[in-house]
Design a protein around this motif. Structure first.
Motif, PDB file in Angstrom:
ATOM      1  N   TYR A 127       0.837  -1.192   0.000  1.00 57.20           N
ATOM      2  CA  TYR A 127       0.000   0.000   0.000  1.00 57.20           C
ATOM      3  C   TYR A 127       0.874   1.245   0.000  1.00 57.20           C
ATOM      4  CZ  TYR A 127      -2.812   3.907   1.511  1.00 57.20           C
ATOM      5  OH  TYR A 127      -3.406   5.146   1.564  1.00 57.20           O
ATOM      6  N   CYS A 128       0.440   2.228  -0.752  1.00 53.20           N
ATOM      7  CA  CYS A 128       0.992   3.582  -0.634  1.00 53.20           C
ATOM      8  C   CYS A 128      -0.085   4.540  -1.103  1.00 53.20           C
ATOM      9  CB  CYS A 128       2.278   3.751  -1.441  1.00 53.20           C
ATOM     10  SG  CYS A 128       2.098   3.449  -3.201  1.00 53.20           S
ATOM     11  N   HIS A 129      -0.132   5.707  -0.513  1.00 57.57           N
ATOM     12  CA  HIS A 129      -1.204   6.650  -0.808  1.00 57.57           C
ATOM     13  C   HIS A 129      -1.000   7.254  -2.194  1.00 57.57           C
ATOM     14  CE1 HIS A 129      -4.239   9.691  -0.465  1.00 57.57           C
ATOM     15  NE2 HIS A 129      -4.528   9.332   0.770  1.00 57.57           N
ATOM     16  N   SER A 130      -2.026   7.134  -3.027  1.00 58.43           N
ATOM     17  CA  SER A 130      -1.877   7.559  -4.426  1.00 58.43           C
ATOM     18  C   SER A 130      -1.813   9.078  -4.590  1.00 58.43           C
ATOM     19  CB  SER A 130      -3.030   6.999  -5.270  1.00 58.43           C
ATOM     20  OG  SER A 130      -4.272   7.469  -4.778  1.00 58.43           O
ATOM     21  N   LEU A 131      -2.069   9.825  -3.520  1.00 59.77           N
ATOM     22  CA  LEU A 131      -1.882  11.272  -3.615  1.00 59.77           C
ATOM     23  C   LEU A 131      -0.397  11.618  -3.766  1.00 59.77           C
ATOM     24  CD1 LEU A 131      -3.067  14.155  -3.408  1.00 59.77           C
ATOM     25  CD2 LEU A 131      -2.766  13.996  -0.921  1.00 59.77           C
ATOM     26  N   PHE A 132       0.456  10.748  -3.227  1.00 59.00           N
ATOM     27  CA  PHE A 132       1.889  11.037  -3.226  1.00 59.00           C
ATOM     28  C   PHE A 132       2.701  10.086  -4.101  1.00 59.00           C
ATOM     29  CE2 PHE A 132       0.170  11.957   1.069  1.00 59.00           C
ATOM     30  CZ  PHE A 132       0.185  13.350   0.978  1.00 59.00           C
ATOM     31  N   TYR A 133       2.186   8.880  -4.335  1.00 59.70           N
ATOM     32  CA  TYR A 133       2.955   7.868  -5.052  1.00 59.70           C
ATOM     33  C   TYR A 133       2.144   7.273  -6.200  1.00 59.70           C
ATOM     34  CZ  TYR A 133       5.735   7.885  -0.745  1.00 59.70           C
ATOM     35  OH  TYR A 133       6.501   8.246   0.331  1.00 59.70           O
ATOM     36  N   ALA A 134       2.845   6.895  -7.238  1.00 65.75           N
ATOM     37  CA  ALA A 134       2.244   6.122  -8.321  1.00 65.75           C
ATOM     38  C   ALA A 134       2.735   4.686  -8.224  1.00 65.75           C
ATOM     39  CB  ALA A 134       2.633   6.716  -9.674  1.00 65.75           C
ATOM     40  N   THR A 135       1.955   3.757  -8.762  1.00 65.95           N
ATOM     41  CA  THR A 135       2.392   2.361  -8.807  1.00 65.95           C
ATOM     42  C   THR A 135       2.192   1.832 -10.218  1.00 65.95           C
ATOM     43  OG1 THR A 135       0.224   1.418  -8.238  1.00 65.95           O
ATOM     44  CG2 THR A 135       1.694   1.999  -6.411  1.00 65.95           C
ATOM     45  N   SER A 136       3.042   0.913 -10.603  1.00 65.21           N
ATOM     46  CA  SER A 136       2.932   0.338 -11.940  1.00 65.21           C
ATOM     47  C   SER A 136       1.629  -0.443 -12.088  1.00 65.21           C
ATOM     48  CB  SER A 136       4.127  -0.577 -12.228  1.00 65.21           C
ATOM     49  OG  SER A 136       4.207  -1.613 -11.266  1.00 65.21           O
ATOM     50  N   ALA A 137       1.131  -1.043 -11.006  1.00 62.09           N
ATOM     51  CA  ALA A 137      -0.114  -1.815 -11.080  1.00 62.09           C
ATOM     52  C   ALA A 137      -1.278  -0.934 -11.505  1.00 62.09           C
ATOM     53  CB  ALA A 137      -0.413  -2.469  -9.735  1.00 62.09           C
ATOM     54  N   ALA A 138      -1.407   0.225 -10.858  1.00 59.04           N
ATOM     55  CA  ALA A 138      -2.498   1.142 -11.196  1.00 59.04           C
ATOM     56  C   ALA A 138      -2.326   1.709 -12.602  1.00 59.04           C
ATOM     57  CB  ALA A 138      -2.573   2.268 -10.173  1.00 59.04           C
ATOM     58  N   GLU A 139      -1.106   2.077 -12.952  1.00 59.87           N
ATOM     59  CA  GLU A 139      -0.870   2.673 -14.270  1.00 59.87           C
ATOM     60  C   GLU A 139      -1.079   1.646 -15.383  1.00 59.87           C
ATOM     61  OE1 GLU A 139       2.806   4.758 -14.472  1.00 59.87           O
ATOM     62  OE2 GLU A 139       2.236   6.205 -12.926  1.00 59.87           O
ATOM     63  N   ASP A 140      -0.644   0.418 -15.157  1.00 63.91           N
ATOM     64  CA  ASP A 140      -0.821  -0.622 -16.176  1.00 63.91           C
ATOM     65  C   ASP A 140      -2.296  -0.982 -16.354  1.00 63.91           C
ATOM     66  OD1 ASP A 140       1.896  -0.654 -16.510  1.00 63.91           O
ATOM     67  OD2 ASP A 140       2.234  -2.512 -15.387  1.00 63.91           O
ATOM     68  N   LEU A 141      -3.029  -1.025 -15.258  1.00 59.73           N
ATOM     69  CA  LEU A 141      -4.458  -1.320 -15.357  1.00 59.73           C
ATOM     70  C   LEU A 141      -5.198  -0.187 -16.058  1.00 59.73           C
ATOM     71  CD1 LEU A 141      -6.879  -3.124 -14.717  1.00 59.73           C
ATOM     72  CD2 LEU A 141      -7.028  -1.996 -12.466  1.00 59.73           C
ATOM     73  N   ALA A 142      -4.821   1.038 -15.725  1.00 55.26           N
ATOM     74  CA  ALA A 142      -5.454   2.187 -16.379  1.00 55.26           C
ATOM     75  C   ALA A 142      -5.185   2.166 -17.878  1.00 55.26           C
ATOM     76  CB  ALA A 142      -4.942   3.487 -15.763  1.00 55.26           C
ATOM     77  N   ARG A 143      -3.967   1.864 -18.268  1.00 59.47           N
ATOM     78  CA  ARG A 143      -3.620   1.813 -19.698  1.00 59.47           C
ATOM     79  C   ARG A 143      -4.391   0.710 -20.398  1.00 59.47           C
ATOM     80  NH1 ARG A 143      -3.586   4.481 -23.429  1.00 59.47           N
ATOM     81  NH2 ARG A 143      -2.391   5.967 -22.178  1.00 59.47           N
ATOM     82  N   LEU A 144      -4.510  -0.453 -19.761  1.00 59.34           N
ATOM     83  CA  LEU A 144      -5.272  -1.550 -20.366  1.00 59.34           C
ATOM     84  C   LEU A 144      -6.728  -1.145 -20.588  1.00 59.34           C
ATOM     85  CD1 LEU A 144      -5.148  -5.307 -19.512  1.00 59.34           C
ATOM     86  CD2 LEU A 144      -7.347  -4.129 -19.506  1.00 59.34           C
ATOM     87  N   LEU A 145      -7.336  -0.501 -19.592  1.00 63.59           N
ATOM     88  CA  LEU A 145      -8.743  -0.119 -19.720  1.00 63.59           C
ATOM     89  C   LEU A 145      -8.940   0.973 -20.764  1.00 63.59           C
ATOM     90  CD1 LEU A 145      -9.986  -0.191 -16.021  1.00 63.59           C
ATOM     91  CD2 LEU A 145     -10.444  -1.833 -17.838  1.00 63.59           C
ATOM     92  N   VAL A 146      -8.074   1.967 -20.764  1.00 60.08           N
ATOM     93  CA  VAL A 146      -8.176   3.026 -21.778  1.00 60.08           C
ATOM     94  C   VAL A 146      -8.004   2.438 -23.171  1.00 60.08           C
ATOM     95  CG1 VAL A 146      -7.053   5.093 -22.690  1.00 60.08           C
ATOM     96  CG2 VAL A 146      -7.552   4.919 -20.242  1.00 60.08           C
ATOM     97  N   ASP A 147      -7.027   1.556 -23.322  1.00 59.22           N
ATOM     98  CA  ASP A 147      -6.824   0.902 -24.621  1.00 59.22           C
ATOM     99  C   ASP A 147      -8.056   0.095 -25.044  1.00 59.22           C
ATOM    100  OD1 ASP A 147      -4.302   1.962 -24.778  1.00 59.22           O
ATOM    101  OD2 ASP A 147      -3.250   0.105 -24.232  1.00 59.22           O
ATOM    102  N   SER A 148      -8.725  -0.520 -24.073  1.00 55.88           N
ATOM    103  CA  SER A 148      -9.895  -1.348 -24.394  1.00 55.88           C
ATOM    104  C   SER A 148     -11.067  -0.531 -24.918  1.00 55.88           C
ATOM    105  CB  SER A 148     -10.332  -2.138 -23.158  1.00 55.88           C
ATOM    106  OG  SER A 148     -10.958  -1.294 -22.202  1.00 55.88           O
ATOM    107  N   THR A 149     -11.014   0.780 -24.730  1.00 52.83           N
ATOM    108  CA  THR A 149     -12.074   1.652 -25.252  1.00 52.83           C
ATOM    109  C   THR A 149     -11.681   2.259 -26.601  1.00 52.83           C
ATOM    110  OG1 THR A 149     -11.255   3.724 -24.242  1.00 52.83           O
ATOM    111  CG2 THR A 149     -12.643   2.292 -22.875  1.00 52.83           C
ATOM    112  N   ASN A 150     -10.574   1.778 -27.164  1.00 55.94           N
ATOM    113  CA  ASN A 150     -10.053   2.369 -28.401  1.00 55.94           C
ATOM    114  C   ASN A 150      -9.739   3.847 -28.196  1.00 55.94           C
ATOM    115  OD1 ASN A 150      -9.164   2.204 -31.048  1.00 55.94           O
ATOM    116  ND2 ASN A 150     -11.181   2.572 -31.939  1.00 55.94           N
ATOM    117  N   ASP A 151      -9.261   4.147 -26.974  1.00 58.50           N
ATOM    118  CA  ASP A 151      -8.882   5.494 -26.551  1.00 58.50           C
ATOM    119  C   ASP A 151     -10.041   6.498 -26.564  1.00 58.50           C
ATOM    120  OD1 ASP A 151      -6.251   4.968 -25.847  1.00 58.50           O
ATOM    121  OD2 ASP A 151      -5.519   5.242 -27.891  1.00 58.50           O
TER     122      ASP A 151
END
Length: 416
Positions: A6-30
């Motif tokens: 765990y780390c607070h997303s206000l201060f830190y980014a994680t590859s898990a969140a960024e990779d999931l976000a990219r997968l979902l955005v890509d799934s909408t054809n941007d």
């Protein structure tokens, strides 16, 4: 978990969140631009409502007076106060009515089974479009922030598909008056309805990508199928128009929760979504869903208490009626849906048939949902349908007080 629990997303980014976000955005054809991760569907709807409000404040020209939301009767968008307020689920709202915001209103659902028998689909869509337009006029077109709806209605109506052209009509009204369109895919999304592929979306994941829906939302929510239950996670996605307004305004979303973007939850959801893609499970949803619908109709469509069997993919609903010719629902006191569910949970059936009530008017109306796993096989589908049918037949054979009316006009307690 050993990498970063765990780390607070206000201060830190994680590859898990960024990779999931990219997968979902890509799934909408941007079509969507950003994703925001929380822990439940209700929280995702809360975020969507807040983002819609912030969009109208930060866009140019600013419209801070847009504070009203329009939804549909017999709708359900979550159990937190904001989500409960925009929804129209009578029973779940009842206890908390004094606490719910007043700047929410509702129009009729798109409920093809219960439209007038002499009304065409085109005429029905025109009538619903006119009703929504009139509600905008009543509230004041410049006061409406957004319209929110499920592309395929889940718990509140029992897997009700929209009539062809309905969401295009909704999109026209929203665009006409400058309101946003929020699509709630918490139940029906993430591949659950097995959306049909098109040239634009050859591997669709979201319900709005199905040709039956045929429009792109401004904001969308997903939850249940996102993480498959392995971890609590839900998401809100917003399109470029909404995100651009924030980029040119404050530069951030004025909302946050401690466990938003939780790295373990995001990593679990990412793995679920990768498996769905790599094993092409949405294709299995379409294939087995076709079989499920076919067998349900073959086995149950002639049952005197089964009024409608509807759905798509692995998301099917069965509505029960006292009289098939008039579509008269059972009284709430007869507890038909809950009774079928409770019977199914017992030996020898051991099956969970998700019950729902109030579909007709918020008080009357019984249905169950049948929604097996994406990995289900044809053999399991056949077993599922047979078991479901036997539970329904057993229930009505045991409950004479239900007084089902047959086609001949006589009352019967038999299951056949």
């Amino acid at each position: 978990m050993s990498s970063v629990s765990y780390c607070h997303s206000l201060f830190y980014a994680t590859s898990a969140a960024e990779d999931l976000a990219r997968l979902l955005v890509d799934s909408t054809n941007d079509e969507m631009a950003r994703a925001f991760f929380v822990s439940s569907g209700s929280e995702a709807v809360e975020a969507a409502v807040k983002l819609a409000r912030q969009y109208h404040i930060e866009k140019q020209p600013s419209e801070p007076h847009r504070t009203n939301f329009i939804a549909r009767q017999q709708s359900y968008h979550g159990t937190t106060l904001g989500a409960l307020a925009v929804g129209g689920h009578v029973a779940r709202r009842a206890l908390y009515e004094p606490l719910l915001g007043e700047k929410n209103s509702r129009v009729s659902p798109c409920y093809g089974y219960r439209r007038d028998s002499d009304e065409s689909e085109e005429g029905y869509v025109r009538r619903l479009e006119a009703e929504l337009d009139a509600e905008f006029q009543r509230v004041g077109p410049s006061n409406v922030a957004a319209f929110i709806a499920e592309p395929v209605v889940g718990a509140a109506l029992g897997c009700v598909l929209p009539v062809k052209g309905y969401f295009k009509a909704v999109r026209r009204v929203c665009d006409k008056y400058g309101a946003l369109l929020i699509l709630d895919e918490i139940m029906c999304g993430s591949g659950r309805i097995g959306p049909s592929p098109t040239e634009r979306f050859p591997k669709p994941l979201h319900a709005w990508q199905d040709p039956l829906i045929g429009i792109v939302p401004d904001i969308m929510t997903v939850a249940k199928g996102l993480g498959g239950g392995y971890m609590p996670i839900a998401a809100m996605l917003a399109n470029h128009k909404v995100i651009d307004a924030l980029d040119h305004g404050s530069g951030s979303f004025a909302h946050g929760q401690t466990y938003q973007g939780h790295p373990v939850a995001c990593r679990a959801a990412l793995e679920v979504q990768k498996i769905i893609q790599e094993q092409d499970l949405v294709s299995n949803v379409r294939k087995q869903g076709g079989l499920l619908g076919k067998l349900l109709k073959e086995r149950l469509s002639k049952h005197p208490a089964v009024g409608d069997i509807r759905g798509k993919g692995l998301f099917w609903g069965i509505e029960f009626v006292k009289d098939k010719s008039t579509k008269q629902p059972f009284e709430p006191g007869e507890a038909v849906a809950m009774g079928i569910h409770e019977l199914g949970m017992q030996e020898p059936w051991n099956i969970s048939l998700y019950p729902g009530t109030g579909s007709v008017d918020g008080r009357c109306g019984d249905h169950i949902l049948v929604a097996p796993a994406y990995t289900v096989t044809a053999q399991e589908i056949k077993y599922l349908v047979d078991t479901t049918a036997r539970v329904i037949e057993k229930f009505f054979s045991q409950h004479e007080h239900c007084g089902v009316v047959t086609n001949g006009g006589k009352t019967t307690s038999k299951g056949h």
